[in-house]
Design an enzyme around this catalytic site. Structure first.
Site: not given
Ligand code: ITT
Length: 240
Positions: A113-114, A197, A199
């Protein structure tokens, strides 16, 4: 009747010349064998990665260097119940995902999870990073919402970090946790085509002038929150 070779010398006793003249031989190394490296003999271990995010899966496969482990995503195995990420921390959510996969498939399971913590937004979007712009938001929609939320925030106050918690639950139920973070700041327009995401908006401190989305997988893993969490996990696993 004992033979001379059975006889043990006593302290202070001089050995007969036929023994004394033989120099003591150092143990000889085993001759090299033609067999293949040990890892090829190990049975393959299937580890289910509890994710539907192909970007994460690629980074995990590139970073955990256990040649006899095969990482299969929960999506590839099918019938993935997609647990509700109801935890309030990355660790709680990673644990929920790993445990669900471990129980559903009966295999060793790994989950990450991040998310992104932005200081000017008091740590948001945090555990809600993937659903920042709504429950089914795309990466582009999440990025747009982030830019909007930071519209009036000056450059010096756009600090942020990615965080990652990796939870591995082995077949026997033993659990291992690795964590990592990556410091940087949020830029004003997206750039770069790699990663996923946030990035394209994230400028890591470690790569001045190059966004996270401008790094290849190996380069990203070397500095990223996920790379750090995976290396911490690998160190724990190698010690067991
Ligand atoms: P799974 O739960 O299926 O693994 P997910 O993408 O929903 O996939 P998370 O719930 O952990 O995963 O949410 C992580 C979100 O945080 C992710 O969708 C991105 O928006 C962001 N994020 C995490 N790691 C990132 C990274 O390395 N680069 C860019 N954005 C990242």
């Amino acid at each position: 009747m004992s033979s001379s070779s059975d006889r043990t010398s006593q302290p202070g006793e001089t050995l007969p010349p036929e023994f004394a003249s033989q120099p003591e031989r150092a143990p000889q190394p085993e001759p090299p064998t033609q067999s293949a490296p040990v890892v090829e003999h190990l049975p393959e271990k299937i580890v289910v990665v509890a994710t539907r995010n192909p970007g994460k899966l690629a980074e995990i496969r590139a970073t955990l260097p256990f040649p006899h482990w095969r990482f299969v995503s929960s999506v590839e195995l099918g019938d993935w119940p997609e647990p509700e990420e109801s935890g309030l921390t990355f660790e709680e959510n990673a644990h929920i995902k790993a445990l669900t996969a471990r129980e559903r498939f009966g295999l060793a399971a790994l989950a990450d999870d991040s998310g992104l913590e932005v200081d000017a937004l008091d740590g948001e979007p945090g555990v809600y990073s993937s659903r920042y712009a709504g429950p089914c938001a795309s990466d582009a929609e999440n990025n747009s919402r982030l830019l909007l939320a930071l519209a009036g925030v000056p450059d010096a106050e756009r600090s942020a970090r990615f965080r990652c918690v990796m939870v591995f639950i082995d077949e026997d139920g033993s659990e291992f946790v690795g964590t990592g973070a990556c410091e940087g700041h949020i830029e004003r327009e997206p750039r770069g085509a790699h990663g996923f995401g946030y990035d394209p908006l994230f400028q890591p401190d470690a790569t001045p002038g190059r966004r996270m989305a401008e790094l290849g997988t190996a380069e990203k893993n070397a500095i990223s929150h996920r790379g750090a969490a995976l290396r911490a996990l690998r160190d724990l696993l190698e010690r067991t």
